[in-house]
Write an enzyme that holds these catalytic residues in place. Sequence first.
Site, PDB file in Angstrom:
ATOM      1  N   ASN A 154       0.814  -1.222   0.000  1.00 53.70           N
ATOM      2  CA  ASN A 154       0.000   0.000   0.000  1.00 53.70           C
ATOM      3  C   ASN A 154       0.845   1.269   0.000  1.00 53.70           C
ATOM      4  O   ASN A 154       0.402   2.312  -0.459  1.00 53.70           O
ATOM      5  CB  ASN A 154      -0.970   0.011   1.195  1.00 53.70           C
ATOM      6  CG  ASN A 154      -0.280  -0.185   2.512  1.00 53.70           C
ATOM      7  OD1 ASN A 154       0.405  -1.172   2.737  1.00 53.70           O
ATOM      8  ND2 ASN A 154      -0.425   0.774   3.399  1.00 53.70           N
ATOM      9  N   SER A 202     -11.089  -4.776   0.258  1.00 58.79           N
ATOM     10  CA  SER A 202     -11.901  -3.742   0.891  1.00 58.79           C
ATOM     11  C   SER A 202     -12.505  -2.853  -0.195  1.00 58.79           C
ATOM     12  O   SER A 202     -11.790  -2.368  -1.078  1.00 58.79           O
ATOM     13  CB  SER A 202     -10.999  -2.918   1.822  1.00 58.79           C
ATOM     14  OG  SER A 202     -11.768  -2.075   2.633  1.00 58.79           O
ATOM     15  N   HIS A 204     -13.687   0.183  -0.297  1.00 60.15           N
ATOM     16  CA  HIS A 204     -13.404   1.620  -0.440  1.00 60.15           C
ATOM     17  C   HIS A 204     -12.093   1.902  -1.177  1.00 60.15           C
ATOM     18  O   HIS A 204     -11.792   3.059  -1.480  1.00 60.15           O
ATOM     19  CB  HIS A 204     -13.456   2.338   0.913  1.00 60.15           C
ATOM     20  CG  HIS A 204     -12.325   2.063   1.851  1.00 60.15           C
ATOM     21  ND1 HIS A 204     -11.262   2.915   1.984  1.00 60.15           N
ATOM     22  CD2 HIS A 204     -12.101   1.051   2.712  1.00 60.15           C
ATOM     23  CE1 HIS A 204     -10.433   2.436   2.904  1.00 60.15           C
ATOM     24  NE2 HIS A 204     -10.921   1.305   3.351  1.00 60.15           N
ATOM     25  N   CYS A 329       0.556  10.491  11.909  1.00 58.46           N
ATOM     26  CA  CYS A 329       1.116  11.524  12.787  1.00 58.46           C
ATOM     27  C   CYS A 329       0.806  11.176  14.238  1.00 58.46           C
ATOM     28  O   CYS A 329      -0.269  10.720  14.553  1.00 58.46           O
ATOM     29  CB  CYS A 329       0.457  12.869  12.520  1.00 58.46           C
ATOM     30  SG  CYS A 329       0.970  13.617  11.005  1.00 58.46           S
TER      31      CYS A 329
HETATM   32  N1  PMP Z   1      -4.585  -3.949   3.881  1.00 60.83           N
HETATM   33  C1  PMP Z   1      -4.061  -3.034   3.053  1.00 60.83           C
HETATM   34  C2  PMP Z   1      -2.942  -3.416   2.147  1.00 60.83           C
HETATM   35  C3  PMP Z   1      -4.576  -1.727   3.047  1.00 60.83           C
HETATM   36  O1  PMP Z   1      -4.047  -0.823   2.221  1.00 60.83           O
HETATM   37  C4  PMP Z   1      -5.639  -1.399   3.932  1.00 60.83           C
HETATM   38  C5  PMP Z   1      -6.206   0.006   3.972  1.00 60.83           C
HETATM   39  N2  PMP Z   1      -5.245   1.016   4.116  1.00 60.83           N
HETATM   40  C6  PMP Z   1      -6.143  -2.394   4.770  1.00 60.83           C
HETATM   41  C7  PMP Z   1      -5.592  -3.655   4.718  1.00 60.83           C
HETATM   42  C8  PMP Z   1      -7.265  -2.127   5.726  1.00 60.83           C
HETATM   43  O2  PMP Z   1      -8.466  -1.909   5.055  1.00 60.83           O
HETATM   44  P1  PMP Z   1      -9.745  -1.380   5.844  1.00 60.83           P
HETATM   45  O3  PMP Z   1      -9.356  -0.108   6.506  1.00 60.83           O
HETATM   46  O4  PMP Z   1     -10.765  -1.148   4.812  1.00 60.83           O
HETATM   47  O5  PMP Z   1     -10.130  -2.401   6.832  1.00 60.83           O
END
Ligand code: PMP
Length: 388
Positions: A154, A202, A204, A329
């Site tokens: 990510n 996920s 979103h 932060c």
């Molecule tokens: N795994 C990864 C690689 C992510 O990028 C994220 C969200 N930043 C998550 C898990 C967690 O997802 P959620 O906040 O929708 O539970």
Amino acid sequence: MAMHAYLDNNATTQPAPEVVEAVAQALREDWANPSSIHRFGQQARRQIDLAREKMGQLLNCSPSELVFTSGATESNNTVLRGMLAARAPRRTILTTRLEHSAVREPAARLSEEGYNVIYLPVDIDGLVEWDPFAAAMEEHADDIAFVAVHWINNETGAIQPIERIGTLCRERRVPLFSDATQAVGKIHCDLKELPVDAVSFSAHKFHGPKGVGGLWLRSRTRMIPQMLGGPHERERRGGTENTPGIVGMGVAAELAHQFLQTDGPQQGEAQRDRLEQGILKAVPDAVVNSVNAPRLWNTSNIGFPPLESEALLILLSEKGVSAAAGAACSSGSLEPSPVLLAMGVPAPVAHGSVRLSLCRYTTDAEIDHALRVVPEVVEKLKTSMPVG
Ligand code: PMP
């Protein structure tokens, strides 16, 4: 409104207009309990089934293999505990320090509880190093419950060699779980073909609603359910289904599926490359993290030593560019990203690293705006730094 470039799509994406409409409609019309026998319940049930089919088409998997959850955090926690429980008495997990905290933290907890959590070495680009991985698979062969390696990072967008990792797992009869939260909806994920056994995602992250996501478990993958409270999701996750969220995710999956059949990802990559090259030209001592790894088309993670990412993010935001750093932060001080540090990125680069992440709605005007603002902000901060 003044020009703004939203370049924080790995944190979250704007819901597609079609998703917003579908969620609103489901709230208005499909609010009955999908477990109810009456026709309103059955109407909601059909909407969930339809969303499951759309998600199955996006991932090329059987809809019955999908378990809807509240998002990737829940999916990751569930799969770590649930697969360990199903694979007892095996107590070893192979994973990396580059996992999202929703894998890293439950893994650390499991380690505190006495499980054997092994962190695989990664190279400077953040990819799992092959020989130590193969050696760990050999050494712990009799005790590995599963391997947990994310698909796409990510923070950097680096894409792990998931097929190669999975092939070795298959040979060793060890299940592979991959957090695919940054992959699903952004690249083609063919779960029938790939040697993986469990995947989390996920909504979103691909223009769906927040608070909904899922877990894909290949039909033979064993997992002891962790959320008890009803026979929902084929007894794999109790709790009344989030119908509007699931419906919205289904529409988002359909749109992502369409997008992936166009040259959209290539166009996005060209935008990302133009942004990255333009920034490097204007700021020659900037450093692109994971530059030699295969990378997701939408992500650029750039270090601006000797600057601090927090100062960069604040000024960028003031000038109309929304970006991110790897870590959150805390009380005014920004810790460098543990992910970048674990990759071996030098501390001054990690301290000043900023992630720019695009989406399929990113416009050329947004890229132009960021190309004006980023070098200007870097220059401004450099000239205001105390000498020495
Ligand atoms: N795994 C990864 C690689 C992510 O990028 C994220 C969200 N930043 C998550 C898990 C967690 O997802 P959620 O906040 O929708 O539970």
